[in-house]
Design a protein around this motif. Structure first.
Motif, PDB file in Angstrom:
ATOM      1  N   ILE A   1      -3.124  -7.305 -21.939  1.00 41.04           N
ATOM      2  CA  ILE A   1      -3.717  -7.139 -20.604  1.00 41.04           C
ATOM      3  C   ILE A   1      -3.342  -5.774 -20.038  1.00 41.04           C
ATOM      4  CG2 ILE A   1      -3.611  -7.950 -18.210  1.00 41.04           C
ATOM      5  CD1 ILE A   1      -3.400 -10.809 -19.327  1.00 41.04           C
ATOM      6  N   ALA A   2      -2.076  -5.391 -20.215  1.00 41.16           N
ATOM      7  CA  ALA A   2      -1.616  -4.104 -19.694  1.00 41.16           C
ATOM      8  C   ALA A   2      -2.412  -2.947 -20.291  1.00 41.16           C
ATOM      9  CB  ALA A   2      -0.125  -3.929 -19.993  1.00 41.16           C
ATOM     10  N   TYR A   3      -2.589  -2.957 -21.600  1.00 40.76           N
ATOM     11  CA  TYR A   3      -3.331  -1.868 -22.232  1.00 40.76           C
ATOM     12  C   TYR A   3      -4.831  -2.008 -22.010  1.00 40.76           C
ATOM     13  CZ  TYR A   3       0.941  -0.155 -24.313  1.00 40.76           C
ATOM     14  OH  TYR A   3       2.197   0.370 -24.481  1.00 40.76           O
ATOM     15  N   GLY A   4      -5.309  -3.246 -21.837  1.00 42.23           N
ATOM     16  CA  GLY A   4      -6.707  -3.439 -21.494  1.00 42.23           C
ATOM     17  C   GLY A   4      -7.050  -2.824 -20.148  1.00 42.23           C
ATOM     18  N   LEU A   5      -6.125  -2.936 -19.207  1.00 40.61           N
ATOM     19  CA  LEU A   5      -6.325  -2.310 -17.892  1.00 40.61           C
ATOM     20  C   LEU A   5      -6.454  -0.794 -18.034  1.00 40.61           C
ATOM     21  CD1 LEU A   5      -3.751  -4.422 -15.854  1.00 40.61           C
ATOM     22  CD2 LEU A   5      -6.203  -4.295 -15.391  1.00 40.61           C
ATOM     23  N   LEU A   6      -5.607  -0.187 -18.877  1.00 37.52           N
ATOM     24  CA  LEU A   6      -5.680   1.258 -19.077  1.00 37.52           C
ATOM     25  C   LEU A   6      -6.985   1.654 -19.771  1.00 37.52           C
ATOM     26  CD1 LEU A   6      -2.037   2.237 -20.154  1.00 37.52           C
ATOM     27  CD2 LEU A   6      -3.167   2.709 -17.977  1.00 37.52           C
TER      28      LEU A   6
ATOM     29  N   VAL B   1      -6.477 -12.662 -28.419  1.00 33.16           N
ATOM     30  CA  VAL B   1      -6.259 -11.766 -27.282  1.00 33.16           C
ATOM     31  C   VAL B   1      -6.365 -10.331 -27.783  1.00 33.16           C
ATOM     32  CG1 VAL B   1      -4.638 -11.021 -25.518  1.00 33.16           C
ATOM     33  CG2 VAL B   1      -4.800 -13.446 -26.114  1.00 33.16           C
ATOM     34  N   ASP B   2      -7.223  -9.567 -27.169  1.00 38.41           N
ATOM     35  CA  ASP B   2      -7.523  -8.230 -27.663  1.00 38.41           C
ATOM     36  C   ASP B   2      -7.768  -7.301 -26.491  1.00 38.41           C
ATOM     37  OD1 ASP B   2      -9.983  -6.285 -28.451  1.00 38.41           O
ATOM     38  OD2 ASP B   2      -8.654  -6.579 -30.171  1.00 38.41           O
ATOM     39  N   ARG B   3      -7.043  -6.171 -26.460  1.00 43.13           N
ATOM     40  CA  ARG B   3      -7.122  -5.261 -25.310  1.00 43.13           C
ATOM     41  C   ARG B   3      -8.521  -4.680 -25.116  1.00 43.13           C
ATOM     42  NH1 ARG B   3      -2.529  -1.237 -27.385  1.00 43.13           N
ATOM     43  NH2 ARG B   3      -1.650  -3.298 -27.838  1.00 43.13           N
TER      44      ARG B   3
ATOM     45  N   TYR C   1      -7.688  -5.836  -8.506  1.00 42.34           N
ATOM     46  CA  TYR C   1      -6.395  -6.402  -8.119  1.00 42.34           C
ATOM     47  C   TYR C   1      -5.988  -7.424  -9.173  1.00 42.34           C
ATOM     48  CZ  TYR C   1      -3.152  -9.405  -5.472  1.00 42.34           C
ATOM     49  OH  TYR C   1      -2.068 -10.148  -5.069  1.00 42.34           O
ATOM     50  N   VAL C   2      -4.731  -7.389  -9.614  1.00 42.03           N
ATOM     51  CA  VAL C   2      -4.246  -8.273 -10.668  1.00 42.03           C
ATOM     52  C   VAL C   2      -3.010  -9.016 -10.173  1.00 42.03           C
ATOM     53  CG1 VAL C   2      -3.468  -8.440 -13.065  1.00 42.03           C
ATOM     54  CG2 VAL C   2      -5.032  -6.594 -12.384  1.00 42.03           C
TER      55      VAL C   2
ATOM     56  N   LEU D   1      -8.309 -10.097 -10.977  1.00 40.97           N
ATOM     57  CA  LEU D   1      -7.900 -10.790 -12.202  1.00 40.97           C
ATOM     58  C   LEU D   1      -6.816 -11.779 -11.814  1.00 40.97           C
ATOM     59  CD1 LEU D   1      -7.660 -11.359 -15.189  1.00 40.97           C
ATOM     60  CD2 LEU D   1      -6.438  -9.190 -15.480  1.00 40.97           C
ATOM     61  N   THR D   2      -7.128 -13.078 -11.931  1.00 42.74           N
ATOM     62  CA  THR D   2      -6.299 -14.110 -11.318  1.00 42.74           C
ATOM     63  C   THR D   2      -6.047 -15.278 -12.253  1.00 42.74           C
ATOM     64  OG1 THR D   2      -6.260 -15.764  -9.518  1.00 42.74           O
ATOM     65  CG2 THR D   2      -8.423 -15.059 -10.283  1.00 42.74           C
ATOM     66  N   HIS D   3      -4.940 -15.984 -11.992  1.00 44.15           N
ATOM     67  CA  HIS D   3      -4.632 -17.231 -12.687  1.00 44.15           C
ATOM     68  C   HIS D   3      -5.446 -18.391 -12.145  1.00 44.15           C
ATOM     69  CE1 HIS D   3      -2.481 -17.514  -8.980  1.00 44.15           C
ATOM     70  NE2 HIS D   3      -1.947 -18.675  -9.260  1.00 44.15           N
ATOM     71  N   CYS D   4      -6.160 -18.169 -11.065  1.00 47.56           N
ATOM     72  CA  CYS D   4      -7.058 -19.161 -10.476  1.00 47.56           C
ATOM     73  C   CYS D   4      -6.309 -20.286  -9.766  1.00 47.56           C
ATOM     74  CB  CYS D   4      -8.006 -19.746 -11.522  1.00 47.56           C
ATOM     75  SG  CYS D   4      -9.735 -19.560 -11.080  1.00 47.56           S
TER      76      CYS D   4
END
Length: 495
Positions: free
Chosen positions: A321-326, A437-439, A304-305, A383-386
């Motif tokens: 983040i979007a492509y990391g999820l994929l 930042v790297d997918r 869950y994001v 995956l959360t902003h906390c």
């Protein structure tokens, strides 16, 4: 102002403690504040709960209710007739159409500097009306969010017991409470890139400057001014309620209790036996697609994001983040709220939604009922902003977290979640944002969390601790009972 429900009978209205509660108009504060109102009412306390007009309208619109509906607590009282809650709204002085989100700093400055006069007028009239009613003799007291600037002055003017409700963890409260000590030491604000170790604050083990709330490092601005004001005033409160669990923050709470009565009563959102689901709390419309989609997924297979209701993430990072999820190969449900990106244009990369639909591994929604999602057996990570509400809800459901803190209390919440309790991982090395930042790295972190027995076991243990605290003989319930006993003694002595 919306109509109030019919008053209780005269027999029920004489010499009853009566909480005046005016909610802070932000989602993360509304949820626990509503739950606290229900909890107080369930223990025989009369409550007048006040929303601002624009929040009332957003609550009703988000649930497709009539904008003429006068009372968000009506269904809760129908289910639990013993609840003595009156509901009303007041204007904040701006037209309903004024965009408070786009004018955030200006609006917040108004709430700090001008809105207290509105509160003064409301409280004064409420007390005067009660005194004029021969059948009504409530014993009034305030229950106010700690982040309000007005409680000390209003309580002093009308001789009211002042109860301060802190909706974040006790560690954040204590750091703000001792901000002046850190300033004297020259440790805040800190513009240096070098991390400092702070090891002299009561009830707090050594903490890195990187784990302090983002606001503490600011030199000026309305948020800094507000923090200074409210934590100077909160030292005059009669009682402080903490939305945390004694067993999780015992040293910090013990140290704070040497100054003032502090009671860990959290997580109040999960108080048992209350009709919390019957009260509109979300100012965002919730998608009804989530549960059906989750039911089609295997146990623990979905990440869950969500980055909450306020924060913004840089556009480039959101793309990664979007492509990391994929790339992760993991199923995911992503709350893509309008305004999540701090850049111009669409939140998601071009063509991304089509990729999601083709793969059937992801679901994108504008908002959802987060508790229902986290309770789903299919959800194995978050995956959360906390934000504190999100962290507490994830802990309650035993769901491990990947933390990407952005601002305010979130860096400190990350420390508790990852470093102290072990129920989460950092999205980036170092805990905060990353210049690299790297997918692929994001995908690796997602796979690590979803397969980590260590973090999952820790989440199960902390879940048990938190749930035990909310049982009848648990620490949070015992603390709340003690607070009520102390409150009744205090308000009787003040009258």
């Amino acid at each position: 102002m919306v109509p109030t429900p019919p008053p209780p009978t005269a027999a029920l209205r004489r010499n009853i403690p009566h909480a005046i509660m005016i909610a802070v108009p932000y989602q993360g504060h509304i949820n626990p504040f509503v739950s606290l109102a229900l909890k107080l009412a369930s223990r025989g306390i009369a409550v007048t709960f006040v929303h601002l007009d624009h929040i009332h309208r957003r609550l009703l619109e988000s649930h497709s209710a009539s904008v003429d509906d006068p009372d968000i607590f009506a269904e809760a009282r129908r289910l639990s007739p013993e609840l003595n809650i009156r509901y009303t709204t007041i204007s904040d002085g701006f037209p309903l159409e004024y965009n408070r989100d786009q004018n955030g700093p200006t609006y917040f400055k108004y709430l700090v500097e001008e809105f207290p006069a509105v509160v003064d007028k409301f409280v004064g009239k409420l007390i005067a009306d009660d005194m004029a009613d021969s059948d009504s003799r409530f014993i009034h007291f305030l229950v106010a969010d700690t982040m309000c600037a007005w409680p000390a002055a209003i309580a002093g003017k009308y001789n009211l017991v002042n109860v301060s409700f802190w909706t974040q963890p006790a560690l954040v409260f204590s750091l703000c409470y001792h901000w002046d000590i850190m300033k004297q030491k020259g440790h805040v604000p800190n513009d240096n890139t070098t991390e400092l170790e702070i090891n002299y604050l009561p009830g707090i083990k050594t903490i890195s400057s990187r784990d302090l709330m983002s606001i503490i490092h600011e030199r000026e601005g309305i948020l800094v001014e507000t923090l200074t004001i409210v934590f100077d005033k909160v030292k005059k409160a009669d009682f402080i309620l903490q939305n945390t669990v004694q067993e999780l923050e015992s040293e910090t709470l013990t140290a704070l209790s040497k100054y003032q009565p502090n009671y860990a009563i959290g997580p109040v959102n999960f108080s048992q036996g209350l009709p919390t689901a019957a009260v509109s709390k979300s100012i965002w419309s919730e998608s009804d697609l989530c549960n059906h989609w989750l039911d089609s997924k295997s146990r623990g297979s979905v990440l869950y994001v969500s980055f909450g209701s306020v924060v913004q993430i840089p556009k480039q990072e959101l793309d990664e983040i979007a492509y990391g999820l994929l790339l992760s190969g993991v199923n995911f449900l992503w709350v893509v709220r309008a305004g999540t990106s701090s850049g111009d244009g669409d939140v998601l990369p071009e063509g991304y939604e089509e990729k999601i639909r083709d793969s059937d591994r992801g679901l994108l929604v504008p908002w959802c009922n987060q508790i229902k999602v986290l309770e789903s057996p299919a959800v194995g990570g978050f995956l959360t902003h906390c934000g504190w509400n999100s962290a507490v809800e994830s802990i309650w459901c035993g769901v491990p977290m990947i933390c990407r803190p952005v601002m305010l209390d979130q860096p400190t919440n990350r420390k508790l979640v990852v470093d102290d309790w072990g129920v989460g991982l950092n999205l980036y090395d170092g805990g905060g944002s990353s210049p690299l930042v790297d997918r692929e790295r994001i995908a690796d972190k997602i796979r690590e969390l979803m397969s980590s027995d260590k973090v999952r076991d820790a989440a199960s243990r902390v879940k048990e601790t938190v749930r035990n605290a909310m049982k009848i003989e648990g620490s949070s319930e015992k603390n709340f009972d003690q607070f009520l006993r102390d409150l009744k003694v205090r308000i009787q002595s003040s009258h």
